[in-house]
Motif scaffolding. Structure first.
Motif, PDB file in Angstrom:
ATOM      1  N   LYS A  18      36.649  28.818  35.247  1.00  0.00           N
ATOM      2  CA  LYS A  18      35.847  27.600  35.380  1.00  0.00           C
ATOM      3  C   LYS A  18      35.763  26.871  34.042  1.00  0.00           C
ATOM      4  O   LYS A  18      35.902  25.640  33.977  1.00  0.00           O
TER       5      LYS A  18
ATOM      6  N   GLY B 180      35.379  31.141  45.559  1.00  0.00           N
ATOM      7  CA  GLY B 180      34.928  30.173  46.543  1.00  0.00           C
ATOM      8  C   GLY B 180      33.552  29.622  46.237  1.00  0.00           C
ATOM      9  O   GLY B 180      33.243  28.461  46.538  1.00  0.00           O
ATOM     10  N   GLU B 181      32.716  30.432  45.616  1.00  0.00           N
ATOM     11  CA  GLU B 181      31.358  30.005  45.264  1.00  0.00           C
ATOM     12  C   GLU B 181      31.337  29.068  44.063  1.00  0.00           C
ATOM     13  O   GLU B 181      30.374  28.331  43.861  1.00  0.00           O
ATOM     14  N   PHE B 182      32.413  29.093  43.281  1.00  0.00           N
ATOM     15  CA  PHE B 182      32.479  28.258  42.076  1.00  0.00           C
ATOM     16  C   PHE B 182      33.533  27.159  42.181  1.00  0.00           C
ATOM     17  O   PHE B 182      33.874  26.526  41.179  1.00  0.00           O
TER      18      PHE B 182
ATOM     19  N   ASP C  38      33.690  38.603  38.095  1.00  0.00           N
ATOM     20  CA  ASP C  38      32.788  37.520  37.708  1.00  0.00           C
ATOM     21  C   ASP C  38      33.181  36.895  36.377  1.00  0.00           C
ATOM     22  O   ASP C  38      33.105  35.673  36.199  1.00  0.00           O
TER      23      ASP C  38
ATOM     24  N   GLN D  45      36.323  35.776  46.825  1.00  0.00           N
ATOM     25  CA  GLN D  45      34.974  35.462  47.312  1.00  0.00           C
ATOM     26  C   GLN D  45      34.154  34.755  46.241  1.00  0.00           C
ATOM     27  O   GLN D  45      33.495  33.737  46.505  1.00  0.00           O
ATOM     28  N   LEU D  46      34.204  35.256  45.009  1.00  0.00           N
ATOM     29  CA  LEU D  46      33.467  34.634  43.917  1.00  0.00           C
ATOM     30  C   LEU D  46      34.038  33.265  43.577  1.00  0.00           C
ATOM     31  O   LEU D  46      33.288  32.324  43.285  1.00  0.00           O
TER      32      LEU D  46
ATOM     33  N   LYS E  88      34.288  32.961  35.744  1.00  0.00           N
ATOM     34  CA  LYS E  88      33.558  32.178  34.741  1.00  0.00           C
ATOM     35  C   LYS E  88      34.518  31.575  33.728  1.00  0.00           C
ATOM     36  O   LYS E  88      34.420  30.387  33.389  1.00  0.00           O
TER      37      LYS E  88
ATOM     38  N   ARG F 139      31.295  42.630  43.348  1.00  0.00           N
ATOM     39  CA  ARG F 139      30.901  41.424  42.623  1.00  0.00           C
ATOM     40  C   ARG F 139      29.872  41.710  41.526  1.00  0.00           C
ATOM     41  O   ARG F 139      29.726  40.909  40.590  1.00  0.00           O
TER      42      ARG F 139
END
Length: 255
Positions: A32, A58-60, A25, A55-56, A29, A117
Motif C-alpha cells: 500500500k 481485499g480490505e486495503f 499484514d 483476504q487482507l 501494508k 492474519r
C-alpha cells in the motif's frame, strides 16, 4: 483503460529464504505504501500462505494473485498463478505429490511456516521447499495451462535457476503466459543474446524477500480493472490491454 502498478513476485514468511518480517499484514501494508495495485504471492513450491494475503489485500484495495514460484526438474524457476481457491488448492495437491521428501533444516535453510492474519502459526512445512520438483518444465506448464492459470518463467536473465541458465532458451511449444526478468536486467543486451524473448510479453518484478524490496521493480499494465482475467489479457495483448513496460526506481526502464 487505466495504468496499474503490478509486482507479481513476492515471497512470504513461508519461503525459507525470506525474512520473518514478511508476514501477510506487513506485506499488504508495504504494498500500500508503495502504491501497488496488484501483487503476486509466489512462495517456493507452496501456495499455502497466499489466500490469507489475498483476504487482507481485499480490505486495503490491493488485488492479490495467488500462486507459487515452482522449481522444475531442470531447476528452472517459474511463477504460476490461479484465478480462484478451488484451482489453487488443486495445484497445491499437485505440488505435494511432486515435491521430494527432503526434510527441511531450519537452522540451515530457514523456517517454513504459514500464518493467519494475526500472525498465529497455522502450520509448519516439514519438506524443504527450495528443492526441485520431480516434473519437468513442459509438464508443469501443461498442467497450469490445463487449469487455465498463468505460467511465467521467472528472472529469465539470471545466471542461476532460469530458463536461460538451465536450458539455454525457451522451447516455442511450451505454453507460457509471459517472461519475467530481474530488477538488474539490461534489456537490450538480454534481447540481443536471446532474441526469442521478443515473442513474449516481458514483465519485471521485485522478487521481494524483504519488505523494503516490494515494488522496487514492477510492471506497468494497461487494464480495465486490476484482476486476474485482465492481467491474463494484458499478457496476451488482447482488447487494448497490454504490458506498458518495466518500472525501476519509479522510471520506465529503456535499457
Amino acid at each position: 483503460m487505466n495504468r496499474y502498478r503490478v509486482d507479481l513476485h513476492i515471497h512470504t514468511v513461508l519461503s525459507p529464504c525470506a525474512e520473518l518480517e514478511m508476514s501477510p499484514d506487513a506485506i499488504i501494508k508495504r504494498a500500500k505504501e508503495e502504491k501497488m495495485d496488484v501483487i503476486g504471492i509466489a512462495d517456493h513450491n507452496s501456495t499455502r500462505q497466499s489466500e490469507v494475503v489475498k483476504q487482507l489485500g481485499g480490505e486495503f484495495g490491493i488485488t492479490v494473485l495467488c500462486g507459487a514460484e515452482i522449481n522444475t526438474k531442470e531447476e528452472v524457476h517459474c511463477l504460476v498463478f490461479f484465478e480462484n481457491n478451488e484451482k489453487l488448492n488443486e495445484f497445491q495437491v499437485y505440488l505435494d505429490e511432486h515435491l521430494p521428501r527432503v526434510k527441511n533444516k531450519p537452522e540451515l535453510f530457514g523456517d517454513q511456516v504459514w500464518v493467519d492474519r494475526d500472525n498465529n502459526i497455522l502450520g509448519v512445512e516439514e519438506k524443504l521447499l527450495i528443492v526441485a520438483l520431480d516434473v519437468s518444465m513442459d509438464e508443469v506448464a501443461a498442467k497450469v495451462n490445463e487449469m487455465e492459470g498463468l505460467f511465467i518463467p521467472a528472472h529469465a536473465d539470471k545466471t542461476r535457476f532460469s530458463v536461460t541458465s538451465q536450458l539455454g532458451f525457451l522451447l516455442p511449444d511450451i505454453p507460457v503466459s509471459g517472461i519475467e526478468v530481474s530488477a538488474n536486467v539490461k534489456m537490450k543486451e538480454f534481447e540481443l543474446k536471446h532474441p526469442w524473448v521478443k515473442n513474449y510479453s516481458v514483465i519485471g518484478s521485485s522478487d521481494a524477500h524483504m519488505l523494503n524490496q516490494i515494488g522496487s521493480s514492477y510492471t506497468s499494465m494497461l487494464l480495465e480493472k486490476p484482476s486476474f482475467s485482465e492481467i491474463k489479457m494484458a499478457l496476451k495483448g488482447e482488447a487494448g490491454r497490454k504490458v506498458v513496460g518495466i518500472i525501476k526506481n519509479d522510471r520506465l526502464s529503456t535499457d
